[in-house]
Design an enzyme around this catalytic site. Structure first.
Site, PDB file in Angstrom:
ATOM      1  N   ASP A 220       0.738  -1.112   0.147  1.00 12.15           N
ATOM      2  CA  ASP A 220      -0.085   0.088  -0.220  1.00 12.15           C
ATOM      3  C   ASP A 220       0.801   1.395  -0.032  1.00 12.15           C
ATOM      4  O   ASP A 220       2.145   1.386   0.721  1.00 12.15           O
ATOM      5  CB  ASP A 220      -0.913  -0.064   1.365  1.00 12.15           C
TER       6      ASP A 220
ATOM      7  N   GLU B 281      14.485 -15.637   0.278  1.00 15.67           N
ATOM      8  CA  GLU B 281      14.784 -16.780   1.374  1.00 15.67           C
ATOM      9  C   GLU B 281      13.710 -17.765   1.068  1.00 15.67           C
ATOM     10  O   GLU B 281      14.011 -18.976   1.650  1.00 15.67           O
ATOM     11  CB  GLU B 281      14.800 -16.229   2.656  1.00 15.67           C
TER      12      GLU B 281
HETATM   13  C1  NOJ Z   1      -4.346   2.829  -1.002  1.00 18.98           C
HETATM   14  C2  NOJ Z   1      -5.510   1.914  -0.678  1.00 18.98           C
HETATM   15  O1  NOJ Z   1      -5.599   1.313  -1.919  1.00 18.98           O
HETATM   16  C3  NOJ Z   1      -6.547   2.931  -0.105  1.00 18.98           C
HETATM   17  O2  NOJ Z   1      -7.977   2.260  -0.253  1.00 18.98           O
HETATM   18  C4  NOJ Z   1      -6.331   3.462   1.084  1.00 18.98           C
HETATM   19  O3  NOJ Z   1      -7.288   4.368   1.405  1.00 18.98           O
HETATM   20  C5  NOJ Z   1      -4.961   4.061   1.054  1.00 18.98           C
HETATM   21  N1  NOJ Z   1      -3.900   3.600   0.234  1.00 18.98           N
HETATM   22  C6  NOJ Z   1      -4.457   4.347   2.535  1.00 18.98           C
HETATM   23  O4  NOJ Z   1      -4.093   3.231   3.143  1.00 18.98           O
END
Ligand code: NOJ
Ligand code: CA
Length: 587
Positions: A242, A303
């Site tokens: 993310d 790994e």
């Molecule tokens: C990207 C994620 O896909 C989204 O849904 C989220 O709100 C933001 N990152 C923050 O984590």
């Protein structure tokens, strides 16, 4: 089927159509020497599950892990290679699970660790891989370490795990700088000391309840290596990372340049859009320091056998910067958001495809195509909108409503174009049913923090997160046993339910299933792309191995390429033409 020969025009290396001169073949996408072109990490079709909206087993109206496990057979039937699960970890759900309170456990809303293990085992039994979401930029404010940080004094080791600063202004009552939250409003929140006096501020690039980790602190780096191992040891096949581009911040915390809409430097624009503040460096997006983190993660993944995968969610431009995330010692893939954000326009599509592949070729990586996910307006709706843009902002009942039929027609064509491209492709749950966005959801039901943080000016992302329909005649379209759904489904969902499309020739579900089977048969994921002469400015024409693809983004028919039709996004008229807003695969 026989057809007329396409024309005179051709495309150059950037995929631009040109009408004269000899045709030069430009090939893109082959694996570098010594690399297995068929490795799933280069070729897989990955299906994104958004757990709260996929399938509900216990009847509370919210999707859960046992619900997913029970429906995995349908995904194997569809023919995907892997599943990516959006967050299911312990979380107060302030951002639907992208606010993690415990990275090593399952939220009771979704089940237990044993449910997770059962889901993983079933995925593997069905011959699919499982990729889980990892959220390293921020935690929940309910994470134990953040609570400890709040309770501790400024400058303490507990506070050093996050980004705390004194405020600016004479009495510290102003935020340390002008950084905006990606969900609107300021990226800083002031704390209150134990004695009730105002305290320091902490940084959150997203919601107030999502404090950013301090990646300058080696303890955080260690902690995430340990979290990686926790899930790798359980047997997961990889991680979707993310906001992979924001973990490192300029330590001087300088103000960011903002455009007239309050968008910061480094803000993503559609490939044919223009940024007002081009050239201004962002103090927190895509800093070079992030790459060191991914090199250390790669070493941990290496790994494990068989090979494990890392895919970056990084809204980074230009494509040459994105390619840095997929250098050989970093991640395997990075979502191609330039492709996702491209308007329905052949010239832009050709350019984006060509530039993406050329940039990734330079580092030996495959390209990772995507059209929809849980953060953007579904492509079956996007392509039916009169106005472009508004990818993340959502659509409200008071907004212009899409042309649903046109949107779906174009979405099907876009999907056939995408699935013919070499590399990996991502599908978002429900797109195989042609699901539209919920565009007239009651505002009172909205749950995306964007809705209130924007002062009710942006609807946010709830419209693409509506529970998936399984059985059209059942309450809640068969989402769960009670008919409850955490968001109401639009009327069209009953008609588009899976059981209404299964085995129905021409249905979107059957088109996706056939495309995935043909993609596998012709090994398109491991192939390479060459541009073909385009039968007009509104066409994308390419070849991948035995398959030639033509996609017509215009409204007037164009000649079909010669050969046998393998797949078409519409019923072909049989007169040797490809109608507007349609795509075809020919062998
Ligand atoms: C990207 C994620 O896909 C989204 O849904 C989220 O709100 C933001 N990152 C923050 O984590
Ligand atoms: Ca449930």
């Amino acid at each position: 089927m026989t057809t007329s020969t396409p024309s005179t025009s051709r495309t150059d290396d950037a995929g631009r159509a040109s009408a004269d001169g000899p045709s030069t073949e430009i090939r893109h996408g082959g694996a570098p020497e010594g690399v297995d072109a068929h490795d799933w990490r280069r070729t897989a079709v990955v299906y994104q599950i958004y757990p709260r909206s996929f399938a509900d087993a216990n009847g509370d109206g919210i999707g859960d892990l046992p619900g997913i496990t029970a429906r995995l057979g349908d995904l194997a039937d569809l023919g995907v290679d892997a599943v990516w699960l959006s967050p299911f970890y312990t979380s107060p759900q302030a951002d639907a699970g992208y606010d993690v309170a415990d990275y090593r456990d399952v939220d009771p809303l979704f089940g237990t660790l044993a449910d997770f293990d059962a889901l993983l085992a079933r995925t593997h039994e069905l011959g699919m891989k499982l990729v889980v979401d990892l959220v390293p930029n921020h935690s929940s404010d309910e994470h134990r370490w953040f609570r400890e940080a709040l309770a501790a004094a400024p400058g303490s080791p507990e506070r050093e795990r996050y980004i705390f600063r004194d405020g600016s202004g004479p009495d510290g009552s102003l935020p340390p700088n002008n950084w905006p939250s990606m969900f609107r409003g300021p990226a800083w929140t002031r704390t209150t000391n134990a004695d009730g006096t105002p305290g320091q501020w902490y940084l959150h690039l997203f919601d107030t309840k999502q404090p950013d980790w301090n990646w300058e602190n080696p303890e955080i780096r260690e902690e995430f290596l340990s979290i990686l191992r926790f899930w790798l040891d359980r047997g997961v096949d990889g991680f979707r990372v993310d906001v992979a581009n924001s973990m490192i911040k300029d330590q001087a915390l300088p103000d960011v340049a903002l455009d007239s809409d309050g968008h910061p430097a480094g803000h993503f624009t559609s490939p044919d859009g223009e940024s007002e503040i081009e050239g201004a460096p962002s103090p927190y997006l895509d800093l070079d320091g992030v790459h060191e983190i991914y090199r250390s993660w790669r070493a941990v993944l290496d790994e494990y056998t068989p090979g494990r995968m890392l895919v970056a969610e990084a809204w980074v431009q230009p494509l040459s910067r994105l390619a840095l995330y997929v250098r050989p010692d970093e991640m395997d893939q990075a979502f191609n958001f330039d492709f996702l954000a491209a308007p329905w326009n052949a010239a832009t599509l050709r350019e984006v495809i060509s530039a993406s592949m050329a940039n990734n070729d330079s580092v030996g990586a495959p390209t990772t195509w995507v059209l929809s996910n849980h953060d953007v307006v579904r492509h079956a709706t996007r392509f039916g909108l009169k106005r472009a843009g508004g990818l993340h902002a959502g659509i409200r009942a008071v907004d212009d409503q899409p042309d649903a039929e046109l949107g779906l027609r174009r979405a099907r064509a876009a999907t056939l174009l995408m699935l013919a491209l070499p590399g990996s492709a991502y599908l978002y749950q429900g797109e195989e049913l042609g699901l539209p966005e919920h565009t007239d959801l009651d505002d009172d039901l909205r749950q995306d923090p964007t809705w209130w943080r924007s002062g009710h000016t942006e609807a946010g992302r709830d419209g693409c997160r509506v529970p998936v329909p399984w059985e059209g005649d059942a309450p809640g379209a068969g989402f769960g046993p009670t008919g409850l759904t955490w968001l109401p489904q639009p009327a069209a969902y009953a008609r588009l339910a899976r059981d209404k499309q299964r085995g129905v020739p021409g249905s979107t579900l059957e088109m996706y299933t056939a495309a995935l089977a043909a993609r596998r048969e012709f090994q398109l994921g491991a192939g390479s792309l060459s541009w073909e002469s385009t039968p007009g400015a509104d066409a994308v024409a390419l070849r991948n191995g035995a398959i030639r693809v033509v996609c017509n983004t215009g409204s007037t028919p164009i000649p079909l390429p010669a050969g046998e039709v393998v797949l078409a996004s519409v019923e072909l008229p049989g007169d040797g033409t490809l109608p507007g807003d349609a795509a075809v695969w020919v062998r």
